[in-house]
Design an enzyme around this catalytic site. Structure first.
Site, PDB file in Angstrom:
ATOM      1  N   GLU A 213       4.328   0.327 -11.151  1.00 53.49           N
ATOM      2  CA  GLU A 213       3.163   0.795 -10.408  1.00 53.49           C
ATOM      3  C   GLU A 213       3.501   2.055  -9.617  1.00 53.49           C
ATOM      4  O   GLU A 213       4.644   2.251  -9.205  1.00 53.49           O
ATOM      5  CB  GLU A 213       2.697  -0.297  -9.423  1.00 53.49           C
ATOM      6  CG  GLU A 213       2.477  -1.656 -10.071  1.00 53.49           C
ATOM      7  CD  GLU A 213       2.513  -2.801  -9.059  1.00 53.49           C
ATOM      8  OE1 GLU A 213       2.629  -2.511  -7.845  1.00 53.49           O
ATOM      9  OE2 GLU A 213       2.454  -3.965  -9.469  1.00 53.49           O
ATOM     10  N   LYS A 215       4.022   4.444  -6.567  1.00 56.99           N
ATOM     11  CA  LYS A 215       4.422   4.242  -5.174  1.00 56.99           C
ATOM     12  C   LYS A 215       3.857   5.395  -4.358  1.00 56.99           C
ATOM     13  O   LYS A 215       4.266   6.549  -4.524  1.00 56.99           O
ATOM     14  CB  LYS A 215       5.943   4.181  -5.022  1.00 56.99           C
ATOM     15  CG  LYS A 215       6.365   3.802  -3.612  1.00 56.99           C
ATOM     16  CD  LYS A 215       7.865   3.719  -3.464  1.00 56.99           C
ATOM     17  CE  LYS A 215       8.236   3.123  -2.111  1.00 56.99           C
ATOM     18  NZ  LYS A 215       7.582   3.787  -0.973  1.00 56.99           N
ATOM     19  N   ARG A 220       1.375   1.256   4.655  1.00 56.71           N
ATOM     20  CA  ARG A 220       1.198  -0.093   4.135  1.00 56.71           C
ATOM     21  C   ARG A 220       0.127  -0.805   4.962  1.00 56.71           C
ATOM     22  O   ARG A 220       0.176  -0.799   6.199  1.00 56.71           O
ATOM     23  CB  ARG A 220       2.526  -0.850   4.220  1.00 56.71           C
ATOM     24  CG  ARG A 220       2.531  -2.278   3.634  1.00 56.71           C
ATOM     25  CD  ARG A 220       3.056  -2.282   2.251  1.00 56.71           C
ATOM     26  NE  ARG A 220       3.215  -3.628   1.706  1.00 56.71           N
ATOM     27  CZ  ARG A 220       4.397  -4.205   1.470  1.00 56.71           C
ATOM     28  NH1 ARG A 220       5.516  -3.556   1.741  1.00 56.71           N
ATOM     29  NH2 ARG A 220       4.457  -5.415   0.936  1.00 56.71           N
ATOM     30  N   ARG A 235       2.305  -2.551   8.223  1.00 55.69           N
ATOM     31  CA  ARG A 235       3.532  -3.244   7.811  1.00 55.69           C
ATOM     32  C   ARG A 235       4.163  -3.995   8.977  1.00 55.69           C
ATOM     33  O   ARG A 235       4.746  -5.058   8.808  1.00 55.69           O
ATOM     34  CB  ARG A 235       4.513  -2.207   7.252  1.00 55.69           C
ATOM     35  CG  ARG A 235       5.929  -2.702   7.043  1.00 55.69           C
ATOM     36  CD  ARG A 235       6.756  -1.583   6.452  1.00 55.69           C
ATOM     37  NE  ARG A 235       8.171  -1.934   6.450  1.00 55.69           N
ATOM     38  CZ  ARG A 235       9.034  -1.496   5.551  1.00 55.69           C
ATOM     39  NH1 ARG A 235       8.625  -0.705   4.588  1.00 55.69           N
ATOM     40  NH2 ARG A 235      10.303  -1.822   5.615  1.00 55.69           N
ATOM     41  N   GLU A 264      -1.851   0.076   0.148  1.00 53.25           N
ATOM     42  CA  GLU A 264      -1.529   1.314   0.852  1.00 53.25           C
ATOM     43  C   GLU A 264      -2.811   2.056   1.200  1.00 53.25           C
ATOM     44  O   GLU A 264      -3.760   2.080   0.407  1.00 53.25           O
ATOM     45  CB  GLU A 264      -0.674   2.234  -0.032  1.00 53.25           C
ATOM     46  CG  GLU A 264       0.711   1.728  -0.328  1.00 53.25           C
ATOM     47  CD  GLU A 264       1.726   2.147   0.721  1.00 53.25           C
ATOM     48  OE1 GLU A 264       1.454   3.101   1.473  1.00 53.25           O
ATOM     49  OE2 GLU A 264       2.788   1.512   0.781  1.00 53.25           O
ATOM     50  N   PHE A 301      -2.058  -3.555  -4.338  1.00 57.80           N
ATOM     51  CA  PHE A 301      -1.106  -3.937  -5.375  1.00 57.80           C
ATOM     52  C   PHE A 301      -0.778  -5.429  -5.381  1.00 57.80           C
ATOM     53  O   PHE A 301      -0.005  -5.876  -6.222  1.00 57.80           O
ATOM     54  CB  PHE A 301       0.188  -3.125  -5.266  1.00 57.80           C
ATOM     55  CG  PHE A 301       0.825  -3.133  -3.892  1.00 57.80           C
ATOM     56  CD1 PHE A 301       1.523  -4.237  -3.421  1.00 57.80           C
ATOM     57  CD2 PHE A 301       0.738  -2.005  -3.087  1.00 57.80           C
ATOM     58  CE1 PHE A 301       2.100  -4.240  -2.174  1.00 57.80           C
ATOM     59  CE2 PHE A 301       1.335  -1.987  -1.828  1.00 57.80           C
ATOM     60  CZ  PHE A 301       2.016  -3.103  -1.373  1.00 57.80           C
ATOM     61  N   ARG A 372      13.478  -8.683   1.571  1.00 56.59           N
ATOM     62  CA  ARG A 372      13.754  -7.533   0.726  1.00 56.59           C
ATOM     63  C   ARG A 372      14.436  -8.068  -0.523  1.00 56.59           C
ATOM     64  O   ARG A 372      15.646  -8.035  -0.679  1.00 56.59           O
ATOM     65  CB  ARG A 372      14.642  -6.521   1.454  1.00 56.59           C
ATOM     66  CG  ARG A 372      14.722  -5.174   0.763  1.00 56.59           C
ATOM     67  CD  ARG A 372      15.526  -4.183   1.582  1.00 56.59           C
ATOM     68  NE  ARG A 372      14.920  -3.869   2.857  1.00 56.59           N
ATOM     69  CZ  ARG A 372      13.912  -3.026   3.031  1.00 56.59           C
ATOM     70  NH1 ARG A 372      13.383  -2.423   1.984  1.00 56.59           N
ATOM     71  NH2 ARG A 372      13.426  -2.800   4.229  1.00 56.59           N
ATOM     72  N   LYS A 378      12.145  -0.253  -5.712  1.00 55.46           N
ATOM     73  CA  LYS A 378      11.492   1.044  -5.569  1.00 55.46           C
ATOM     74  C   LYS A 378      12.382   2.125  -6.160  1.00 55.46           C
ATOM     75  O   LYS A 378      13.601   2.119  -5.984  1.00 55.46           O
ATOM     76  CB  LYS A 378      11.170   1.334  -4.103  1.00 55.46           C
ATOM     77  CG  LYS A 378      12.327   1.239  -3.140  1.00 55.46           C
ATOM     78  CD  LYS A 378      11.853   1.405  -1.705  1.00 55.46           C
ATOM     79  CE  LYS A 378      12.993   1.175  -0.713  1.00 55.46           C
ATOM     80  NZ  LYS A 378      12.544   1.237   0.684  1.00 55.46           N
TER      81      LYS A 378
END
Length: 511
Positions: A213, A215, A220, A235, A264, A301, A372, A378
């Site tokens: 996808e 970025k 966020r 975020r 986003e 997303f 994470r 990413k």
């Protein structure tokens, strides 16, 4: 009943945590401390150890603290409760005379604090308490202290959006209370985070069939809706609903009664290319709707909840199907594939439209909020700059005795212009080397130097260091008008002279 915990105990543990690089030792030290905390102090202690007081930012900066000049106490006497109450008093001070009131409250506290306690409090209040007790480690420590699986603590923290709350539940009520925490629409959820990969091929080799996808270099946002009620958070779970009326209106147009979306928000130009990051970010720093020159666009997303059904444990492929049905063209562009050529085409499209890279996600991955994880990667091009070291700050915690935080300058016609700082990417060997090298180049600060704190060592601009950055943003803090974003050290360049450093124009061009 346990005795009230002294701040001395927390400071001592903090120092020992900072002094070791072993995660198991950090966890054991924190768990031992947490096991001795009174229930009423758990939330405060967890916040202090993670460097985020429960009161949040309270308007205290280095200028106020450096002006206190209060001799330290000979021995410890301050309790956790007293420190927490003082932070409450400082946070409550407002209006005319508030600066003096804050200083008075803190001076009274500092008069009873030892030197180590004064330093800890100062770093805590200005957000510079880097001791390695971040969220993931703290969750493991809470689990160890409470005698429950770490996954149970993490999930409760994720779904409540509050590690402090999860810690209180775990340490005072146990596993059953933690497991009772569920996802609630209109209550923010900690976002799932991504690890990095060098390139798309590397990420796909590890993940197999993926969703690749775009970025975006936006902000966020997590969007909740129940009926006509909408909540939008960042975020960091800050409520920005009132600042994003177009996102609220969009959420109300989707044909569902209740949902939680992850996505986003970004500003786009007339040709649908992204605005500069700081232009998008400026919308999140003002409540003046008259300052909104251009609407933000939202791209989603992930879908965490839909009309009474939690989706976080379902595979990403299923969540994406439901997401696209709900949001249509507002879904993040991308494809599900195991074909590298297809994935690279998506990456080329994203970069060609001016976006910062792509996300590569395992299609069978659940939504691991607050983690994470390795199932999301990413990938974005790495920009590097050759800059000159202008100064460095003495480190603290595990870096005590080493020059750590570097002040970085770009070349200008009449010298060097500061464009940012970083302490990231430095190994122990590099810290030792640069501490020796920088001290041999120490100089007196100029009258117009941007820093005059005593922990700063100014140096002759002779060492060139290669810095990786995610980009730059406009800034009034530095004379060059730009500041580095997410700067980290790749290594020193002994093969280059200061005259070979990148110019301020090169840095500015990254805008």
């Amino acid at each position: 009943m346990m005795a009230a915990m002294l701040l001395h105990d927390l400071v001592e543990t903090s120092g020992r945590v900072a002094a070791t690089s072993k995660r198991s030792e950090k966890t054991a030290l924190l768990a031992d401390l947490l096991g001795r905390v009174e229930p009423a102090d758990v939330e405060s202690v967890v916040g202090m150890l993670t460097g985020e007081p429960r009161q949040g930012k309270i308007g205290v900066g280095w200028a106020l603290l450096s002006g206190l000049d209060v001799p330290p106490a000979a021995g410890p006497s301050i309790t956790i409760g007293r420190l927490d109450a003082t932070i409450d008093e400082v946070a409550a001070a407002s209006g005319p005379g508030s600066t003096t009131a804050r200083a008075d409250h803190l001076a009274t506290l500092y008069a009873d604090a030892t030197a180590a306690e004064q330093e800890f409090i100062s770093r805590l209040l200005i957000g510079e308490l880097r001791q390695g007790a971040l969220g993931g480690l703290m969750a493991d420590s809470v689990a160890k202290a409470a005698g429950v699986p770490a996954a149970v603590v993490r999930r409760a923290a994720m779904l409540s959006g509050d590690l402090n709350h999860a810690a209180v539940l775990g340490l005072t009520q146990g596993r059953e209370a933690l497991e009772a925490v569920g996802l609630e629409v209109l209550r923010p959820v900690q976002p799932m985070l991504a690890a990095t990969a060098a390139d798309v091929a590397t990420a796909m080799a590890e993940l197999g069939r993926v969703s690749i996808e775009w970025k975006l270099d936006g902000i966020r946002v997590q969007v909740h809706r129940r009926g006509d009620q909408v909540l939008v958070v960042t975020r960091n779970l800050n409520d920005v609903t009132d600042r994003l009326p177009e996102v609220v209106a969009l959420a109300r147009n989707f044909t569902a009664d209740a949902f939680v979306l992850d996505g986003e928000a970004i500003g786009l130009n007339e040709d649908q290319r992204p605005e500069r990051f700081q232009d998008t970010a400026s919308r999140f720093g003002t409540e003046d709707r008259g300052a909104y020159e251009r609407s933000l666009h939202a791209r989603f997303f992930d879908l965490l909840h839909l009309d009474g059904t939690d989706l976080i444990d379902q595979p990403l492929a299923d969540r994406l199907t439901a997401l696209r049905t709900l949001v249509g063209d507002h879904a993040m562009p991308g494809e599900i594939t195991d074909d590298l050529a297809v994935a690279q085409r998506v990456e080329a499209d994203a970069l060609g439209q001016g976006h910062e890279g792509v996300m590569v996600k395992a299609i069978d991955s659940p939504y691991l909020a607050g983690r994470r994880g390795k199932t999301w990667r990413k990938v974005k091009p790495v920009r590097t700059l050759d800059l000159v070291v202008l100064a460095a700050e003495w480190g603290h915690g595990r870096r005590t005795g080493w020059l750590s935080n570097l002040h970085l300058g770009a070349r200008a016609e009449d010298g060097f212009v500061m464009v940012g700082k970083t302490f990231k990417g430095l190994t122990d060997d590099l810290l030792r080397w640069q501490t020796d090298e920088l001290q041999t180049r120490q100089r007196e600060p100029d009258a117009d130097e941007p820093e005059t704190r005593t922990n700063v060592v100014f140096v002759r601009p002779e060492l060139v260091v290669e810095i990786a950055v995610d980009g730059v943003q406009s800034s009034t803090r530095y004379p060059g008008g730009v500041a580095l974003r997410f700067a980290r050290v790749k290594g020193y360049r002994p093969d280059k002279k200061p005259a070979d450093a990148d110019t301020i124009e090169t840095v500015q061009a990254l805008l």
